[in-house]
Scaffold this motif. Structure first.
Motif, PDB file in Angstrom:
ATOM      1  N   TYR A 114       0.348  -1.235  14.034  1.00 23.14           N
ATOM      2  CA  TYR A 114      -0.393  -0.494  13.016  1.00 23.14           C
ATOM      3  C   TYR A 114      -0.049   0.988  13.063  1.00 23.14           C
ATOM      4  O   TYR A 114       0.390   1.514  14.061  1.00 23.14           O
ATOM      5  N   ARG A 115      -0.252   1.683  11.921  1.00 22.63           N
ATOM      6  CA  ARG A 115       0.026   3.116  11.841  1.00 22.63           C
ATOM      7  C   ARG A 115      -1.280   3.900  11.913  1.00 22.63           C
ATOM      8  O   ARG A 115      -2.151   3.779  11.039  1.00 22.63           O
ATOM      9  N   MET A 131       0.834  -1.188   0.000  1.00 24.93           N
ATOM     10  CA  MET A 131       0.000   0.000   0.000  1.00 24.93           C
ATOM     11  C   MET A 131       0.867   1.236   0.000  1.00 24.93           C
ATOM     12  O   MET A 131       1.810   1.356   0.772  1.00 24.93           O
ATOM     13  N   VAL A 149       1.562   5.075   0.770  1.00 23.68           N
ATOM     14  CA  VAL A 149       1.116   6.029   1.783  1.00 23.68           C
ATOM     15  C   VAL A 149       1.731   7.376   1.483  1.00 23.68           C
ATOM     16  O   VAL A 149       2.931   7.492   1.280  1.00 23.68           O
ATOM     17  N   TYR A 183      -6.567   4.180  10.362  1.00 23.36           N
ATOM     18  CA  TYR A 183      -5.205   3.658  10.344  1.00 23.36           C
ATOM     19  C   TYR A 183      -4.963   2.875   9.061  1.00 23.36           C
ATOM     20  O   TYR A 183      -5.909   2.578   8.306  1.00 23.36           O
ATOM     21  N   ASP A 184      -3.709   2.561   8.783  1.00 24.93           N
ATOM     22  CA  ASP A 184      -3.362   1.853   7.558  1.00 24.93           C
ATOM     23  C   ASP A 184      -4.082   0.515   7.488  1.00 24.93           C
ATOM     24  O   ASP A 184      -4.126  -0.234   8.470  1.00 24.93           O
ATOM     25  N   TYR A 208      -7.261   2.402   3.796  1.00 26.59           N
ATOM     26  CA  TYR A 208      -7.228   2.635   5.236  1.00 26.59           C
ATOM     27  C   TYR A 208      -8.326   1.822   5.917  1.00 26.59           C
ATOM     28  O   TYR A 208      -9.305   1.401   5.287  1.00 26.59           O
ATOM     29  N   ASN A 216       6.448   4.888  14.319  1.00 31.24           N
ATOM     30  CA  ASN A 216       6.492   3.933  13.223  1.00 31.24           C
ATOM     31  C   ASN A 216       7.274   2.726  13.713  1.00 31.24           C
ATOM     32  O   ASN A 216       8.482   2.632  13.543  1.00 31.24           O
ATOM     33  N   ARG A 245      -3.332   7.124  11.384  1.00 21.57           N
ATOM     34  CA  ARG A 245      -3.207   8.267  10.487  1.00 21.57           C
ATOM     35  C   ARG A 245      -4.087   9.447  10.879  1.00 21.57           C
ATOM     36  O   ARG A 245      -3.753  10.597  10.607  1.00 21.57           O
ATOM     37  N   ASP A 294      -4.455   4.357  -2.137  1.00 23.89           N
ATOM     38  CA  ASP A 294      -4.274   4.183  -0.692  1.00 23.89           C
ATOM     39  C   ASP A 294      -5.500   3.527  -0.080  1.00 23.89           C
ATOM     40  O   ASP A 294      -6.640   3.779  -0.479  1.00 23.89           O
TER      41      ASP A 294
END
Length: 390
Positions: free
Chosen positions: A68-69, A1, A3, A84-85, A40, A63, A71, A38
């Motif tokens: 998980y990230r 993915m 980003v 989040y991603d 999410y 990170n 956003r 992208d």
């Protein structure tokens, strides 16, 4: 993915083009959002539920491998939400019993992630199978932790006894939850099976009296060497008193390595077992994606109303008119106090140039066919100088 690294003032919620429901839970519903290339995950909370905003704000700047990230977070239509991603993988809650070597190796992945989180003074608070995604990373399988910052004890069957007393999440409470998670991965079912709050709390406080090895033996899901390797882990994880649990995540990682060694499973053997398990896992179930050029049955309406950005355009429009008014004011001011009276043609030309510049800036918002003379108030034109009479 892919980003995008640049910070945008436009919410991801409003940029999203596609939406698909992934999961309906007691705390929140989870959707997949498509924003061009992208993707999410959107966690849309139910009434009465929320997240710890202080934890989420800190997560946005981290990170960490295996985590998980986050956003975006906020409140839309009086509903808390997280973005989040999106993770292509399988929720470990949907996975049947794992080989012991695979479960121990995946748990080591999680422990390394928790070591990094602990350094940031962040504790998960709700480690359970639903919050662990199993994702392919090349030929390897990686455990990825999601859903930090819960308010409350979390999944009851995995909550440490002190969490039922209202105490905040800690490294010790996360260690207890890891023990419960390991049992689920190995046995394919929860050690504590009740959903009643008071009953599960009572069982958690009496966890020392449960012979976990005997439970696994009766299920016939482990060999004798595996039962022996696991028994040392139950003694330092599943304890009602947090002081009787293992000291920290680093020490737990050492104990997991020792358990694998006692089973005759080295690093190479463990990785081979993970690859084999991943092949069977992803043959049956893969991460969901929006079908390209196929049926759109997965797609559904957004759980919120998207904003079209018209308010931002209106603000820009007002700013442009304010700028135009300021230019006129400055021109009139200098005309009135200047030592040289400009020719009216020169003044008209200046106004015309400013008008054309305004039209160029405003072209994306509103096209106007009015002439400069029509847009300038008559009172202001009267104040402009006229040629001197000869």
């Amino acid at each position: 993915m892919s980003v995008k690294g640049e910070k945008s003032t436009v919410s991801i919620l409003d940029k999203a083009c596609d939406c698909a429901l992934l999961h309906r839970g007691g705390e929140a519903d989870v959707y997949e959002l498509g924003c061009g290339e992208d993707r999410y995950a959107l966690k849309w909370y139910h009434e009465g539920f929320r997240y710890d905003a202080s934890v989420i704000e800190r997560l946005k700047h981290l990170n960490i491998s295996g985590l998980y990230r986050v956003r975006e977070s906020g409140v839309r239509e009086n509903t808390p939400y997280l973005v989040y991603d999106f993770l292509d993988g399988v929720c470990s809650a949907e996975v049947p019993a794992m080989p012991v070597a695979v479960a121990l190796q995946l748990l080591r992945n999680l422990v390394q992630t928790l070591v990094s989180l602990d350094k940031e003074n962040i504790h998960h608070g709700d480690i359970n199978p639903a919050n662990v995604m199993l994702c392919k990373s090349g030929q390897h399988l990686q455990a990825v932790l999601i859903d930090c910052g819960i308010v409350g004890p979390g999944a009851l069957a995995y909550a440490a006894p002190e969490r039922f007393q209202g105490k905040p999440a800690s490294a010790k409470s996360d260690l207890y939850s890891l023990g419960m998670l390991l049992f689920r991965w190995v046995a394919g079912q929860d050690l504590l099976d009740s959903q009643d709050y008071n009953e599960v709390a009572a069982q958690a406080f009496a966890i020392d009296s449960i012979d976990v090895s005997s439970c696994l033996y009766e299920m016939d899901c482990c060999s004798a060497s595996e039962l022996s390797a696991l028994s040392s882990l139950w003694k330092v994880l599943l304890r009602s008193d947090s002081e009787n649990r293992v000291e920290d995540f680093d020490e737990l990682d050492e104990l997991l390595e020792i358990a694998l060694d006692s089973m005759g499973v080295g690093e190479v053997t463990a990785q081979t077992a993970l690859q084999k398990f991943a092949m069977g896992l992803f043959d049956e179930k893969t991460g969901r994606k929006f079908p390209a050029g196929e049926s759109t049955s997965l797609k559904m309406a957004f759980p919120y109303k998207k904003r079209d950005g018209q308010s931002a355009k209106n603000k820009l429009k007002m700013a442009i008119f304010a700028l135009f008014g300021l230019i006129l004011f400055v021109m009139v001011f200098f005309v009135c106090v200047g030592t040289k009276s400009p020719d009216i043609d020169e003044t008209g030309n200046l106004l015309l140039q400013k008008s054309r510049s305004l039209e160029s800036v405003e072209s994306g918002i509103e096209k106007s066919s009015k002439s400069v003379a029509d847009t300038v108030p008559l009172e202001m034109l009267k104040d402009l100088p006229t040629p001197a009479q000869e």
